[in-house]
Design a protein around this motif. Structure first.
Motif, PDB file in Angstrom:
ATOM      1  N   GLY A  11      29.172  43.632  48.218  1.00  0.00           N
ATOM      2  CA  GLY A  11      29.486  44.734  47.312  1.00  0.00           C
ATOM      3  C   GLY A  11      30.703  44.396  46.479  1.00  0.00           C
ATOM      4  O   GLY A  11      31.118  43.243  46.396  1.00  0.00           O
ATOM      5  N   GLY A  12      31.279  45.420  45.849  1.00  0.00           N
ATOM      6  CA  GLY A  12      32.520  45.231  45.102  1.00  0.00           C
ATOM      7  C   GLY A  12      32.348  44.369  43.882  1.00  0.00           C
ATOM      8  O   GLY A  12      31.523  44.653  43.024  1.00  0.00           O
ATOM      9  N   TRP A  13      33.095  43.284  43.812  1.00  0.00           N
ATOM     10  CA  TRP A  13      33.115  42.486  42.611  1.00  0.00           C
ATOM     11  C   TRP A  13      32.019  41.416  42.580  1.00  0.00           C
ATOM     12  O   TRP A  13      31.942  40.639  41.638  1.00  0.00           O
ATOM     13  N   TYR A  14      31.167  41.386  43.569  1.00  0.00           N
ATOM     14  CA  TYR A  14      30.060  40.426  43.573  1.00  0.00           C
ATOM     15  C   TYR A  14      29.107  40.723  42.415  1.00  0.00           C
ATOM     16  O   TYR A  14      28.857  41.877  42.073  1.00  0.00           O
TER      17      TYR A  14
END
Lengths: 108, 114
Positions: free
Chosen positions: B98-101
């Motif tokens: 998740g996040g900045w992936y």
């Protein structure tokens, strides 16, 4: 509520000219910001993300928290840069909140 | 290079019918998403799915919508009773985290409700 604004629907520049695609966001926390691109007849794909501070295909984007902006820049546009560009934000780590997109046309 | 695939590429259905849109995410990815884009409008988030449950959903994702990962490879979006306003391009995406992936998008399924 978070919002991503791309004020230009269409941007037309000549080959070799500088290009700047504007993106402003409204979010009170620390967002993660991205630029996605969709070339003609291709799928949406990541161009760059602010956390990586990278330059991809000559494009850079700087996060300006004071102006809440994440403008995409390239010093010399190429014809192959013609595409739809989307600025996107996530605060949850899941949902990407996209702007409406800017269609960039680079003419010879 | 592995890609997200979606079937069908175009689905036409009558109002009130159920429709299932199918996606095969990239095999080692853990997070799965559905987005939609109504013609002329922006890409809108519908739902994210992780560890066999919904991790986040938008206001659009009401009781008419459901998602499922019926086996180790497919990820489906079901619309129980389609409305005219469900006509849109539906994109599936997957990411390793998740996040900045980076989220890897499929080519989309164009749903037309008549």
């Amino acid at each position: 509520a978070q919002r991503v604004t791309q004020p230009e629907k269409l941007l037309s520049v000549f080959k070799g000219a500088p290009v700047e695609l504007k993106c402003n966001y409204s979010y009170s926390g620390s967002p993660e910001l991205f630029w996605y691109v969709q070339y003609s007849r291709q799928r949406l794909q990541l161009l760059l993300r602010h956390i990586s501070r990278e330059s991809i295909k000559g494009f850079t984007a700087d996060l300006n928290k004071g102006e809440t902006s994440f403008h995409l820049k390239k010093p010399f546009a190429q014809e192959e840069d013609s595409a739809m560009y989307y600025c996107a934000l996530t605060n949850s780590g899941y949902a990407l909140n996209f702007g409406k997109g800017t269609s960039l046309l680079v003419t010879p | 290079e592995p890609e997200v695939t979606q079937t069908p590429s175009h689905q036409v259905t009558q109002m009130g019918q159920e429709v299932i849109l199918r996606c095969v995410p990239i095999s080692n990815h853990l997070y799965f998403y559905w987005y939609r884009q109504i013609l002329g409008q922006k890409v809108e988030f519908l739902v994210s799915f992780y560890n066999n449950e919904i991790s986040e959903k938008s206001e659009i994702f009401d009781d008419q919508f459901s998602v499922e990962r019926p086996d180790g490879s497919n990820f489906t979006l079901k619309i129980r009773s389609t409305k005219l306003e469900d006509s849109a391009m539906y994109f599936c995406a997957s990411s390793p985290g998740g996040g900045w992936y980076e989220q890897y998008f499929g080519p989309g399924t164009r749903l037309t409700v008549t």
